[in-house]
Write an enzyme that holds these catalytic residues in place. Structure first.
Site, PDB file in Angstrom:
ATOM      1  N   GLY A   1       0.777  -1.234   0.000  1.00  0.00           N
ATOM      2  CA  GLY A   1       0.000   0.000   0.000  1.00  0.00           C
ATOM      3  C   GLY A   1       0.806   1.280   0.000  1.00  0.00           C
ATOM      4  O   GLY A   1       0.219   2.362  -0.022  1.00  0.00           O
TER       5      GLY A   1
ATOM      6  N   GLY B   1       3.940  -3.833  -3.539  1.00  0.00           N
ATOM      7  CA  GLY B   1       4.064  -4.040  -4.979  1.00  0.00           C
ATOM      8  C   GLY B   1       4.396  -2.729  -5.654  1.00  0.00           C
ATOM      9  O   GLY B   1       5.500  -2.500  -6.150  1.00  0.00           O
TER      10      GLY B   1
ATOM     11  N   CYS C   1     -13.532   0.460 -28.100  1.00  0.00           N
ATOM     12  CA  CYS C   1     -14.876   1.005 -28.269  1.00  0.00           C
ATOM     13  C   CYS C   1     -15.465   1.289 -26.890  1.00  0.00           C
ATOM     14  O   CYS C   1     -16.509   0.756 -26.512  1.00  0.00           O
ATOM     15  CB  CYS C   1     -15.745   0.026 -29.038  1.00  0.00           C
ATOM     16  SG  CYS C   1     -15.044  -0.346 -30.650  1.00  0.00           S
TER      17      CYS C   1
END
Ligand code: PLP
Length: 412
Positions: free
Chosen positions: A228, A272, A339
């Site tokens: 975090g 991470g 799209c």
């Protein structure tokens, strides 16, 4: 700072002769330097970082981090097997999962990973479907006791972890099933830039270790402070000072653990983003310009290569290679070709004048970038490159092909 890149426009053009755009490129020197900085910030402790594999599940990256002493934080079968195949084994793997199927627990136990349980019901589940490990950890959810932040949300709204009351029963139940070694984990915030949060989290866990040790008569081997730690996405944001976190946790350890005779207690983290995030870049070529009610720049990457802007409205800084020092006197939506109207890397962003053929560099894609990629509209996931310490470039994941995409189809 944001416009300081580890490569020039000319470097990129040379790389592109061999590796067509779009691609993510990671800066090995910076990743190693940062990994050493985290380890140094916790040199006072028995410290282990478990890199959250989901951030950059690419073997070469995991191997580099392994060389720097990191383990792996895995949360699924694929992440466990990736760790295994990179030679990260045993208690160098932390298995922090939720809503976990039995076959994943089996694999984690086979590898000798540290099992971090997300719920009290997983104690009988594990005992019934797998074998119960000697070393067990539980994920604590402090609920309304702690504020969360935008990505993870308020702890009491988050699906993760056990309540304070459940923890006591959970450790007791684990003990009854043969557990003899214990750890405690939490993860309550994500992409947080305020160092005090992490020191507060450590204090919360240290206090809990003291209470639970006394209540249960067990000794804790480690606490895992979770991940975090954020990275500064915007030019005006400042990076988290890892040394401030290390020093703050050390002071809390002295007063809350050592002074109470609860040491030694190892300190784990499972970051991470802060490990690789700032050291990866998505490189894409401008292929179209379109002026209607707004000015659009069309690039050859899309949300399939980097989902965060479209999914969370996340800001990712964007540089135009070779135009780093030009004034931002234009305003563009830089868009991909899905799209989906949220397939945009920037919205109304002040940028230098962009021309067709320019290369755009999208910053901070080293974590949760390529790994969140998807194949909507049949878009193929890009290659990943490593800018090595000697300046050379290595292909560490090839781009997908249509054959990869169609491999599961039956045309008969
Ligand atoms: C995602 C995650 C991490 C890593 O989070 P970062 O924000 O990348 O540091 C660590 N632990 C758990 C349980 C996670 O889900």
């Amino acid at each position: 700072m944001k416009n300081q890149l580890p490569f020039t426009k000319e470097d990129l053009e040379t790389i592109i002769e061999k590796h067509p755009t779009p691609f993510h490129i990671y800066d090995e020197t910076a990743i190693r330097k940062n990994a050493r900085r985290l380890n140094a910030a916790f040199a006072w402790a028995d410290f282990q970082e478990y890199f959250a594999v989901k951030a950059t599940p690419t073997p070469r990256i995991l191997q580099i981090l392994k060389e720097e002493g990191f383990g792996a934080d895995a949360s699924s079968m694929a992440e466990l097997v990736l760790a295994e195949r990179c030679g990260i084994l045993g208690e160098k793997i932390m298995f922090t999962s939720n809503n976990t199927p039995a076959y994943e627990f089996d694999k984690a136990i086979e590898l000798g990973a540290i099992i971090n349980l997300d719920d009290i019901t997983h104690v009988p589940f594990l005992a019934e479907h797998c074998s119960f490990p000697e070393l067990i950890c539980f994920r604590y959810n402090p609920g309304p006791l702690r504020d969360g932040n935008a990505i993870i949300g308020k702890p009491e709204e988050a699906k993760y972890g056990l309540t304070r009351e459940q923890l006591v029963d959970a450790y007791r139940m684990a003990k009854e099933r043969g557990a003899t070694r214990f750890g405690l984990h939490t993860m309550v915030i994500s992409n947080e830039l305020d160092a005090t949060y992490f020191v507060e989290t450590a204090k919360m866990l240290f206090t809990l270790v003291a209470e639970l040790s006394a209540e249960l008569g067990i000794r804790f081997e480690f606490v895992n402070l979770g991940g975090g730690i954020g990275v500064p996405m915007k030019p005006e944001e400042e990076e988290v000072n890892l040394e401030t976190i290390g020093e703050g946790v050390r002071e809390a350890y002295e007063s809350h653990i050592a002074a109470k005779g609860l040491d030694p207690l190892a300190i784990f983290m499972e970051c991470g983003r802060v490990i690789t995030g700032p050291y990866g870049y998505l490189i894409s070529r401008v292929i179209h310009e379109k002026n209607i009610y707004k000015n659009y720049i069309g690039v050859d990457a899309s949300m399939a290569n980097l989902m965060r802007p479209g999914m969370y409205g996340a800001y990712h800084h964007l540089s135009v290679a070779g135009k780093e020092d030009q004034p931002n006197d234009m305003q563009y939506d830089v868009a991909g070709s899905l799209c989906e109207n949220n397939d945009k890397f920037t919205i109304d962003r002040p940028l230098p004048k962009i021309d067709i053929g320019d290369l755009v560099v999208i910053h901070d894609t080293g974590a949760h970038g390529h790994s969140m990629g998807f194949n909507y509209n049949g878009k193929l996931r890009s290659a990943e490159l490593l800018l090595k310490e000697d300046g050379s470039v290595e292909l560490i994941r090839r781009a997908e092909t249509l054959d990869d995409l169609f491999a599961t189809l039956d045309f008969s």
